[in-house]
Enzyme design. Structure first.
Site, short mmCIF file in Angstrom:
data_model
loop_
_atom_site.label_atom_id
_atom_site.label_comp_id
_atom_site.label_asym_id
_atom_site.label_seq_id
_atom_site.Cartn_x
_atom_site.Cartn_y
_atom_site.Cartn_z
N ASP A 1 50.23 23.77 80.55
CA ASP A 1 50.89 23.61 81.84
C ASP A 1 51.18 22.12 82.06
OD1 ASP A 1 51.88 24.51 84.33
OD2 ASP A 1 50.01 23.96 85.31
N ASP B 1 52.04 20.33 85.64
CA ASP B 1 51.42 19.81 86.86
C ASP B 1 49.95 20.21 86.91
OD1 ASP B 1 53.69 18.54 88.26
OD2 ASP B 1 54.51 20.56 88.24
#
Length: 259
Positions: free
Chosen positions: A13, A15
């Site tokens: 991922d 953020d």
């Protein structure tokens, strides 16, 4: 229990794992460098459909993180691929930004508000009452409802912002129709990403900061999962879920030596 195979490819991922509020998380740059030096396939994923991969590449580069465009996978790209598989050359009414509209244009979709095959809801900072009203009426008239991701809130410097999942709930309340969510935790997004880099779930790992999207999606896709504590899920929250990550670590810096 069978021993896990070595990790040959990585999905992470963005953020909360590599960056936080526009600032690189310590160790992110070294982790990405190690990935590129290893030659192992990898993808940086995001449920945010606002930006194109080129936009995200430029954004990350400004922060000192160098991720090639082809190594970025968004919920907008996954949504476009899903629609291209389901109904090639279709039509759609879209609420969203360039990341989503560009992905749909690239697969040959026509964007229209006249009897579209689909209403597609993505992320935007300018949700309008007029656009939502049009979406409700089109869905009531038979358009199929798709949403890029189920995230109900998004981060900002001022605090939480309503996101795709929250707006989808509003449209569902007005129509009685629930959308099909393409992005995490739907394992479809993970499998499509793995296919894009020629990777297999048994030898792949997913790194994320959220138990309810990243870890769940990785788990359901059959991948090894790593939860970092630099984003949404806090250490005292992990045991509240009926599933667990393969391993929980403080940050991406703790995973450099595994590459």
């Amino acid at each position: 229990m069978a021993e896990r195979k070595p990790i040959e490819s990585w999905l992470t991922d963005m953020d909360g794992v590599l960056i936080h509020e526009g600032i690189p998380i310590p160790g992110a740059d070294e982790f990405l460098k190690r990935l590129k030096e290893s030659g192992k396939p990898f993808l940086v994923l995001t449920n945010n459909s606002i930006y194109t991969p080129r936009d995200l590449h430029a954004r990350l580069t400004r922060m000192g993180l160098h991720v090639p465009v082809e190594n970025i996978w968004t919920s907008a790209l996954a949504t476009a691929q899903f629609l291209d598989d389901q109904r090639p050359g279709g039509t759609a009414y879209v609420i969203g930004e360039a990341g989503l509209t560009t992905a749909l244009h690239d697969i040959g979709y026509v964007l229209t508000d006249t009897e579209p095959d689909f209403v597609i809801l993505g992320e935007t900072r300018t949700y309008s009452f007029e656009a939502m009203t049009k979406a409700v009426r089109l869905i009531n008239n038979g358009a199929r409802f798709i949403a890029t991701n189920p995230d109900e809130t998004g981060p900002s410097a001022e605090g939480a912002l309503p996101a795709t999942g929250a707006v989808a709930a509003l449209i569902t309340a007005a129509t009685g129709k629930k959308p099909y969510f393409v992005g995490k935790p739907n394992p479809l997004m993970m499998r499509a990403g793995l296919n894009a880099i020629g990777a297999h779930s048994e030898t792949s790992a997913m790194i994320g900061d959220r138990m309810d999207t990243d870890v769940l999606a990785g788990l359901e896709a059959g991948m090894r999962t790593f939860l970092v504590m630099t984003g949404v899920t806090r250490p005292d929250e992990v045991d509240r879920y009926p599933y667990r990550p393969s391993e929980a670590v403080d940050s991406i810096a703790d995973l450099i030596d595994l590459v």
